[in-house]
Write an enzyme that holds these catalytic residues in place. Structure first.
Site, PDB file in Angstrom:
ATOM      1  N   GLY A  19      -7.625   5.621  46.805  1.00  0.00           N
ATOM      2  CA  GLY A  19      -6.496   4.713  46.570  1.00  0.00           C
ATOM      3  C   GLY A  19      -5.240   5.172  47.290  1.00  0.00           C
ATOM      4  O   GLY A  19      -4.387   4.362  47.674  1.00  0.00           O
ATOM      5  N   GLU A  32      -5.520   3.858  50.674  1.00  0.00           N
ATOM      6  CA  GLU A  32      -5.344   2.395  50.637  1.00  0.00           C
ATOM      7  C   GLU A  32      -3.864   2.023  50.531  1.00  0.00           C
ATOM      8  O   GLU A  32      -3.393   1.087  51.166  1.00  0.00           O
ATOM      9  CB  GLU A  32      -6.144   1.812  49.466  1.00  0.00           C
ATOM     10  CG  GLU A  32      -7.644   1.889  49.727  1.00  0.00           C
ATOM     11  CD  GLU A  32      -8.473   1.531  48.511  1.00  0.00           C
ATOM     12  OE1 GLU A  32      -8.274   2.172  47.458  1.00  0.00           O
ATOM     13  OE2 GLU A  32      -9.302   0.611  48.598  1.00  0.00           O
ATOM     14  N   ALA A  86      -7.259   7.469  42.943  1.00  0.00           N
ATOM     15  CA  ALA A  86      -7.195   7.067  41.544  1.00  0.00           C
ATOM     16  C   ALA A  86      -7.556   8.257  40.657  1.00  0.00           C
ATOM     17  O   ALA A  86      -8.209   9.197  41.094  1.00  0.00           O
ATOM     18  CB  ALA A  86      -8.158   5.919  41.295  1.00  0.00           C
ATOM     19  N   GLU A 105     -14.860   7.418  47.904  1.00  0.00           N
ATOM     20  CA  GLU A 105     -15.376   6.747  46.706  1.00  0.00           C
ATOM     21  C   GLU A 105     -16.890   6.812  46.612  1.00  0.00           C
ATOM     22  O   GLU A 105     -17.472   6.910  45.532  1.00  0.00           O
ATOM     23  CB  GLU A 105     -14.941   5.269  46.697  1.00  0.00           C
ATOM     24  CG  GLU A 105     -13.463   5.029  46.440  1.00  0.00           C
ATOM     25  CD  GLU A 105     -12.584   5.096  47.663  1.00  0.00           C
ATOM     26  OE1 GLU A 105     -13.059   5.565  48.716  1.00  0.00           O
ATOM     27  OE2 GLU A 105     -11.400   4.701  47.563  1.00  0.00           O
TER      28      GLU A 105
END
Ligand code: NAD
Length: 663
Positions: free
Chosen positions: A514, A517, A470, A537
């Site tokens: 992300g 993911e 992200a 993260e």
């Protein structure tokens, strides 16, 4: 004469090939004369035919009784007037030009003037054999494969003087024998299939001689990456190192391989009497002489060598045969599939590998060996000049769906039917997932889902990263409620998980947060060897928020997932592979080709059964085995209502590749 006029077939030579050819002719309803110079061989040929017919009958492949078929065969010692009513003869005597010329001159004398005289020679020029007769226009090559009863392919080849009519009748007769003939318009010793196989062997030899790979690596690539039924050296062991040796020797004499000396590896084995399966040792070791066990080859051995190096020489030879009008594209590809048992034709391989890659590989092989046979054929260089590079440009030896490329603000969409590539395109930000990118991704997935020409979707990144995660810069202004409401990435990830087409993550570089993911929601993850993967993260005081804490443990186990998430450390592609986080690792310099290769293989399957498999696996995995199995059996049953299953079964029985329409 027409094929309908043929009633009686004479087969000369009742050895390995001759007895099988006589059997086929008798099964197809022809009266057969089977001739040999040895009564023992004739007797044994009849026994072998009877045995083979009994096997065919057990499998329900013949309807008539064995005796009826046998009654059509008359054996003849030598050649005499008895055969003078034969309409067609197929010579399968010893592979020596003097013997064949003698036989043909006798046949010319005995057989009626309308009779066609075919030879099953593997390597001798048809023209030279025809010169022994007064009817060179009626002499033709009719090359069966061993064992003739089981092998589908017959190569029909013209000599310099063979008439079109003779070639056509021979072709039609092969069809009446239930075979699949291909037509070779000029006398090229070795026909098409063995010439192409010869070039695969030459390249494979050079790669080992020059220590680019060892022979097991060549075989592993052939088996696992190219889908060959056997590795190159495995096949040499199987058919006999001595056979390979003598074939090379005779080719030298015939000038097929102008500047290519005999392969030193084969020569060495031959001199050591390590002849392969028959002596219990060749390139591989077997339990004993004549005892074949498939050699074990770990899959990892296939990772180092570029597959195009094994095939480039063969593509070059095929391109020459095509350019010179010796055989058609479709016949060459059919020949390679049926004669060598390869899953694809040589031109289909070339289109997948990319014609530019083939030319580059030829240059590499030429630099390694100095052999001029690797000079790229003018047809290949012309294709490169015209950007006809194969599937990736939409046209090569075959024409594919048009390649479309669309540039959005944050993505490139490349539609290369049957594949579509979604390329994350913010390379300067390591393809960080900002809201615009996520939204474009979401919409693109919807669009691609509706297209029938797209069978498999690949998500990959432009530049050094797949996606570094992200865009953290936007985090600072967010309130907790904003974060919870920030469902977009989660939604896309979930859309991917249940998407109705297979999605491959092509992890070309960093896949972090992300980005990982996103990759984990895809069906299959292929990582470049330089890729690094992680859920970092924790380093900024948060946790994965788009399924990372859920999908990672399912892929790698709780402990390893916690290790990755708690430490925020990255793992290499190789470690990720060992953990089960990625499913394949590919070399960085041909990453795109490898991803394309896997994707194309999947794209050949029925889209409906792929979807059924995906749903059964995904939903079954998230419930219990009873629900999963019920779902599986329901989907299994439903598939039987599709046209694709009909096509699949039909193609299987007809020994061809199915064409699934997704209906
Ligand atoms: P083989 O040695 O098993 O059979 C040859 C037979 O021809 C022998 O039985 C021999 O006695 C007989 N013969 C020799 N001279 C003869 C004559 N003057 N008249 C009648 N019979 C005679 O050999 P094979 O493997 O069956 O090969 C036969 C031909 O088929 C060769 O030209 C070969 O190149 C070709 N071929 C072989 C294969 C294969 O895999 N074995 C495949 C394709 C083509």
């Amino acid at each position: 004469m027409k094929v309908e006029d043929i009633k009686k077939v004479l087969v000369v030579g009742a050895g390995t090939m001759g007895h099988g050819i006589a059997e086929i002719a008798a099964i197809s309803g022809y009266k057969v004369y089977l001739s040999d110079i040895s009564q023992d061989i004739l007797n044994s040929a009849l026994e072998r035919i009877r045995w083979s017919l009994s096997k065919l009958r057990e499998r329900g492949q013949i309807k008539e009784s064995i005796d009826t078929i046998m009654s059509r065969i008359t054996t003849i010692l030598g050649l005499d007037k008895t055969v003078s009513d034969a309409d067609f003869s197929i010579e399968a005597s010893t592979e020596r030009i003097d013997i064949k010329r003698q036989v043909f001159s006798k046949l010319d004398e005995l057989l009626p003037s309308h009779a066609i005289l075919a030879t099953n020679t593997s390597s001798l020029p048809i023209t030279k054999i025809a010169e022994a007769t007064k009817r060179p226009d009626k002499v033709v090559g009719m090359h069966f494969f061993n064992p003739p009863v089981l092998m589908q392919l017959v190569e029909v080849m013209k000599g310099d003087k063979t008439s079109d009519e003779t070639a056509k009748i021979t072709y039609d007769l092969a069809k009446r024998f239930g075979k699949q003939p291909i037509m070779i318009n000029k006398d090229v010793p070795g026909y098409v299939v063995n010439r192409i196989l010869g070039q695969i062997n030459v390249a494979s030899c050079i790669l080992v001689e020059k220590k680019v790979a060892d022979y097991r690596e060549v075989d592993a690539v052939a088996r696992y990456k190219l889908g060959f039924p056997m590795g190159v050296y495995e096949l040499i062991d199987y058919t006999g190192v001595d056979v390979a040796y003598y074939v090379s020797k005779s080719r030298e004499e015939l000038g097929i391989r102008d500047d290519i000396p005999i392969c030193s590896l084969i020569e060495q084995k031959f001199k050591n009497n390590e002849l392969g399966v028959k002596t219990g040792k060749g390139f591989y070791t077997y339990p004993g002489p004549g005892k074949y066990v498939k050699p074990e080859l770990p899959k990892e051995l296939a990772d180092k060598l570029n597959p195009v190096l094994i095939l480039a020489g063969a593509v070059n030879e095929a391109a020459r045969l095509l350019r010179e009008g010796i055989a058609s594209r479709d016949d060459i590809d059919l020949g390679v599939r049926l004669g060598l048992g390869l899953p694809k034709g040589i031109f289909q391989y070339a289109d997948e590998l990319g014609i530019d890659s083939v030319v580059k590989a030829l240059e590499d092989l030429k630099a390694l060996s100095g052999y001029s046979v690797f000079s790229p054929d003018p047809l290949l260089t012309q294709m490169v000049g015209e950007n006809k590079l194969g599937i990736k440009t939409g046209s090569g030896f075959y024409t594919y769906g048009k390649v479309e490329e669309k540039k959005l603000n944050t993505l490139i969409i490349r539609i290369e039917p049957p594949l579509a590539w979604i390329i994350l395109n913010r390379p300067e930000r390591l393809n960080a997932l900002n809201p615009e990118l996520v939204s474009e991704l979401d919409k693109s997935l919807d669009e691609l889902e509706g297209r029938n020409d797209v069978r498999v979707v690949i998500i990959t990144g432009n530049g050094r990263a797949f996606s570094a995660g992200a865009d953290v810069s936007s985090f600072i202004t967010l309130r907790p409620i904003d974060v919870i409401r920030l469902r977009t990435l989660r939604n896309v990830v979930n859309k991917i998980a249940l998407y109705t087409k297979p999605i491959i993550a092509g992890i070309n570089g960093f896949a972090l947060g992300g980005g990982l993911e996103l990759a984990m929601a895809c069906d299959i993850r292929i990582a470049s060897e330089v890729a690094q993967l992680g859920q970092p993260e924790i380093n900024i005081g948060i946790i994965p928020g788009a399924g990372g804490t859920q999908r990672l443990p399912k892929l790698v186990g709780k402990g390893k997932a916690k290790l990755m998430i708690y430490t925020g450390d990255m793992v290499s592609a190789e470690d990720a592979y060992k953990m089960g986080l990625v499913d394949l690792v590919a070399p960085a310099n041909r990453f795109e080709e490898e991803v394309r290769r896997v994707a194309l293989k999947i794209a050949e399957k029925s889209p409906i059964s792929l979807l059924a498999a995906k749903l059964a696996i995904e939903l079954g995995y998230e419930s219990n085995i009873w629900i999963g199995q019920t779902l599986e059996s329901t989907l299994f049953g439903l598939l039987f209502t599709t046209k694709d299953v009909e096509e699949g079964v039909k193609a299987f029985l007809e020994k061809r590749k199915p064409q699934f329409k997704g209906e």
